[in-house]
Write a protein that holds these residues in place. Structure first.
Motif, short mmCIF file in Angstrom:
data_model
loop_
_atom_site.label_atom_id
_atom_site.label_comp_id
_atom_site.label_asym_id
_atom_site.label_seq_id
_atom_site.Cartn_x
_atom_site.Cartn_y
_atom_site.Cartn_z
N ARG A 1 19.39 10.73 16.92
CA ARG A 1 20.37 11.61 16.29
C ARG A 1 19.83 13.01 16.05
NH1 ARG A 1 21.66 8.75 10.74
NH2 ARG A 1 21.80 7.01 12.20
N ASN A 2 18.52 13.19 16.15
CA ASN A 2 17.92 14.51 15.98
C ASN A 2 17.64 15.22 17.30
OD1 ASN A 2 17.77 14.30 13.09
ND2 ASN A 2 16.02 12.91 13.36
N GLY A 3 18.02 14.59 18.41
CA GLY A 3 17.81 15.21 19.71
C GLY A 3 16.44 14.93 20.30
N ARG A 4 15.67 14.05 19.72
CA ARG A 4 14.34 13.73 20.25
C ARG A 4 14.46 12.64 21.29
NH1 ARG A 4 8.82 12.37 16.80
NH2 ARG A 4 7.46 12.07 18.62
N ALA A 5 13.82 12.84 22.45
CA ALA A 5 13.88 11.87 23.53
C ALA A 5 13.19 10.57 23.10
CB ALA A 5 13.21 12.42 24.78
N VAL A 6 13.89 9.44 23.24
CA VAL A 6 13.33 8.15 22.82
C VAL A 6 13.26 7.15 23.96
CG1 VAL A 6 14.01 8.43 20.41
CG2 VAL A 6 15.61 7.39 22.03
N ILE B 1 10.22 5.64 25.13
CA ILE B 1 9.13 6.62 25.11
C ILE B 1 8.26 6.34 23.90
CG2 ILE B 1 8.63 9.08 24.83
CD1 ILE B 1 11.17 9.67 26.39
N GLU B 2 6.95 6.40 24.07
CA GLU B 2 6.02 6.05 23.00
C GLU B 2 6.17 6.97 21.79
OE1 GLU B 2 4.22 3.49 22.83
OE2 GLU B 2 3.67 2.82 24.84
N THR B 3 6.20 6.37 20.62
CA THR B 3 6.16 7.09 19.35
C THR B 3 5.21 6.34 18.42
OG1 THR B 3 8.05 5.87 18.46
CG2 THR B 3 8.52 7.95 19.57
N LYS C 1 6.61 15.24 30.45
CA LYS C 1 7.37 16.49 30.48
C LYS C 1 8.80 16.30 29.98
CE LYS C 1 4.95 19.16 34.05
NZ LYS C 1 3.63 18.62 33.79
N ILE C 2 9.34 15.12 30.12
CA ILE C 2 10.65 14.82 29.55
C ILE C 2 10.55 14.75 28.03
CG2 ILE C 2 12.42 13.04 29.30
CD1 ILE C 2 12.70 14.62 31.87
N ARG C 3 9.53 14.07 27.55
CA ARG C 3 9.33 13.95 26.10
C ARG C 3 9.06 15.29 25.45
NH1 ARG C 3 3.60 12.07 24.71
NH2 ARG C 3 3.35 14.32 25.09
N SER C 4 8.24 16.11 26.11
CA SER C 4 7.83 17.42 25.58
C SER C 4 8.20 18.47 26.61
CB SER C 4 6.32 17.42 25.32
OG SER C 4 5.95 16.36 24.46
N PRO C 5 9.42 19.01 26.55
CA PRO C 5 9.91 19.88 27.63
C PRO C 5 9.33 21.28 27.64
CG PRO C 5 11.59 19.64 25.93
CD PRO C 5 10.48 18.71 25.56
N ARG C 6 8.49 21.61 26.66
CA ARG C 6 7.89 22.95 26.63
C ARG C 6 6.43 22.87 26.24
NH1 ARG C 6 11.85 26.62 27.36
NH2 ARG C 6 13.97 26.00 26.80
N CYS C 7 5.73 23.98 26.41
CA CYS C 7 4.33 24.08 26.00
C CYS C 7 4.19 23.67 24.54
CB CYS C 7 3.83 25.51 26.21
SG CYS C 7 2.20 25.87 25.50
#
Length: 543
Positions: A402-407, A436-438, A461-467
């Motif tokens: 619900r917060n937009g974080r890839a899971v 995705i690992e959390t 890169k999907i989990r963390s789409p930016r630097c």
């Protein structure tokens, strides 16, 4: 804004000491009989309005305050009124206190004259604060210098984390602080509130290619008049003065800038996007500009609707995407139709992320295009339709919380596209969705060697789409796959130890005094040479 006040060190007694906080806003902080001068740490303001810079900024800078952020013309009043002590007071804690008191009483209680005086005072105060910030950055820079006096490494990155700036903004701030160190008059005028940061930056930038001695000579000619000019006028005056003093300076500036030639893309506030070539060869840019004009006129002559700027933009995009100019013509009625207009020419890899309901036309929730940022639903659908026309297009499905974080994430075989181009159930059935690992990592996707497997690289890169540096927005596709704990030191090639870092911040991480850890997959904690820590988490997807 509040500040402490020492009545023994101030030239202006506190007006509040003569009554309650409800005292009238015209209270005069100085005896009218003693308004011959206002002093400050950077110089002296005389009754006639001239400013004399303190050492080492001599020789004196005359005339400047008359053209600065004061409103003393037309009277010798009290408070913020024209010619009053607050209308001409040099910026600092005292002026900040009086501005704060006026704001607390309410700006509506001020006359037009007083309000204009306060506006000028507020601008002087912002200039003073800007000089203080730049001086503090310069001090930090000096502390990070190498033992031989050379510039310290990664100071801009430290400033970027501290102030939540982009790398480019931090570079600009640091560079201005360095340039002002050799321009004492400009720095003094900024501290005195006579010029603002924008004017100081123009002077510092235009004089940057001159030697210290030559810069001082040109500054002596420019600084006294800077407050009376707009930034455009000041830039032109500086350019004329620099060229008169050193005719080769413009050539050196252009040659240096052309080494930084680049093409930039960014999202506009209106939801559109922009692409621009920066620091390009002037002759070629002029030729390209004229070619766009000629092509736009040709389209107009052949019946294409739109203004000249709109047609230039169409030509620009067509040429960059490999489309023939004829493809922009309206479909003719006849045996020899022109090539159809459409989204052709799409090449390379485009990472488009969008909610399924947006693709299906059931909602207008925005999506995201890697490299440009958020995109409205219509843009996402148009791009997805273009991608679906390519049989080799790969499709992925990312689930977010619900917060937009890839899971969770999964990938389909190349083509066909998702619904409505095919049956939704059949298309979804071919995708295996994996979490995705959390938190505590299970290491089930860990690669044995140094290089991550393509699937692992893709998932990170999907989990963390930016630097992963605070404030950096470099798309992960253009970043290094960095091991938080170096592989040769026992770091895993795993979700819990990999994170995209752009080349710049990859190098920062390896510098002395810097430390990076990843306490859980996707969360980076940076410790800077100052000892301060900053946490970066993946930017959320649109929800």
């Amino acid at each position: 804004m509040t500040s402490s006040h020492d009545p023994e060190s101030s030239a202006h007694p506190d007006p509040g000491s003569r009554g309650s906080s409800d005292s009238h806003h015209n209270d005069d902080p100085a005896d009218p009989a003693d308004q011959s001068a206002t002093t400050g740490p950077n110089g002296r303001l005389g009754a006639a309005g001239e400013f004399t810079a303190a050492e080492p900024a001599e020789p004196a800078v005359r005339e400047a305050l008359e053209a600065g952020f004061t409103h003393r013309y037309g009277g010798h009043g009290t408070g913020f009124t024209a010619g009053g002590p607050l209308d001409v007071m040099l910026p600092g804690p005292d002026l900040a206190r009086h501005i704060g008191q006026a704001r607390q009483r309410g700006l509506g209680a001020l006359s037009d004259d007083e309000l204009c005086g306060l506006i000028g005072a507020a601008r002087r105060l912002s200039s003073w604060q800007a000089e203080l910030e730049l001086a503090a950055v310069a001090e930090l820079d000096a502390r990070r210098a190498d033992p031989h006096g050379g510039d310290g490494e990664h100071v801009a990155e430290e400033v970027a984390a501290l102030l939540t700036l982009t790398g480019r903004s931090a570079d600009t701030l640091l560079e201005l602080s360095r340039r002002l160190q050799r321009l004492p008059q400009t720095q003094a005028l900024l501290a005195a509130g006579i010029i603002d940061r924008s004017r100081a930056a123009v002077i510092a930038d235009q004089l940057s290619l001159l030697s210290d001695l030559d810069a001082a000579a040109v500054e002596e000619r420019i600084a006294p008049r800077a407050a009376g000019m707009t930034t455009g006028q000041l830039r032109a005056a500086c350019q004329r003065a620099v060229l008169a003093h050193d005719p080769q300076a413009a050539i050196r500036r252009r040659e240096k800038a052309e080494k930084d030639a680049r093409v930039e893309c960014w999202a506009e506030a209106a939801g559109t996007c922009a692409i621009a070539g920066r620091d390009l060869n002037p002759a070629q840019v002029i030729a390209a500009d004229k070619a766009l004009d000629a092509a736009a006129r040709w389209l107009k002559q052949h019946g294409v609707l739109g203004g000249h700027d709109q047609l230039r933009a169409q030509v620009f995009l067509a040429q960059l995407t490999g489309r023939r100019l004829e493809s922009l013509l309206p479909q003719p009625v006849g045996p020899d139709p022109a090539p159809p207009a459409g989204p052709g020419g799409l090449a390379g890899s485009v990472n488009l992320t969008m909610p399924a309901n947006t693709w299906l036309g059931l909602s207008d929730t925005p999506g995201e295009i890697a490299g440009t940022g958020a995109a409205d639903a219509a843009t996402c659908r148009d791009l997805a339709a273009s991608l679906a026309a390519r049989p080799a297009t790969g499709w992925c499905l990312t689930l977010t919380d619900r917060n937009g974080r890839a899971v969770a994430h999964g990938c389909a075989r190349a083509g066909p596209g998702p619904p409505p181009t095919c049956d939704a159930a059949a298309w979804l059935a071919q995708i295996t969705i994996s979490p995705i690992e959390t938190g505590t990592c299970s290491h089930r996707r860990e690669s044995a060697g140094y290089q991550p497997a393509p699937s692992l690289r893709h998932l990170v890169k999907i989990r963390s789409p930016r630097c992963g540096y605070p404030g950096c927005r470099r798309p992960a596709a253009r970043c290094d796959d960095d091991h938080t704990i170096p592989h040769h030191q026992g770091g895993r090639t795993c979700e819990c130890n990999l994170h995209p870092l752009c080349r710049r911040h990859h190098q920062v991480k390896q510098a002395p005094g810097w430390h990076l850890r990843q306490p859980e997959p996707g969360t980076l904690v940076w410790t800077l040479p100052s000892g301060r820590t900053y946490t970066a988490v993946p930017e959320p997807y649109p929800i």
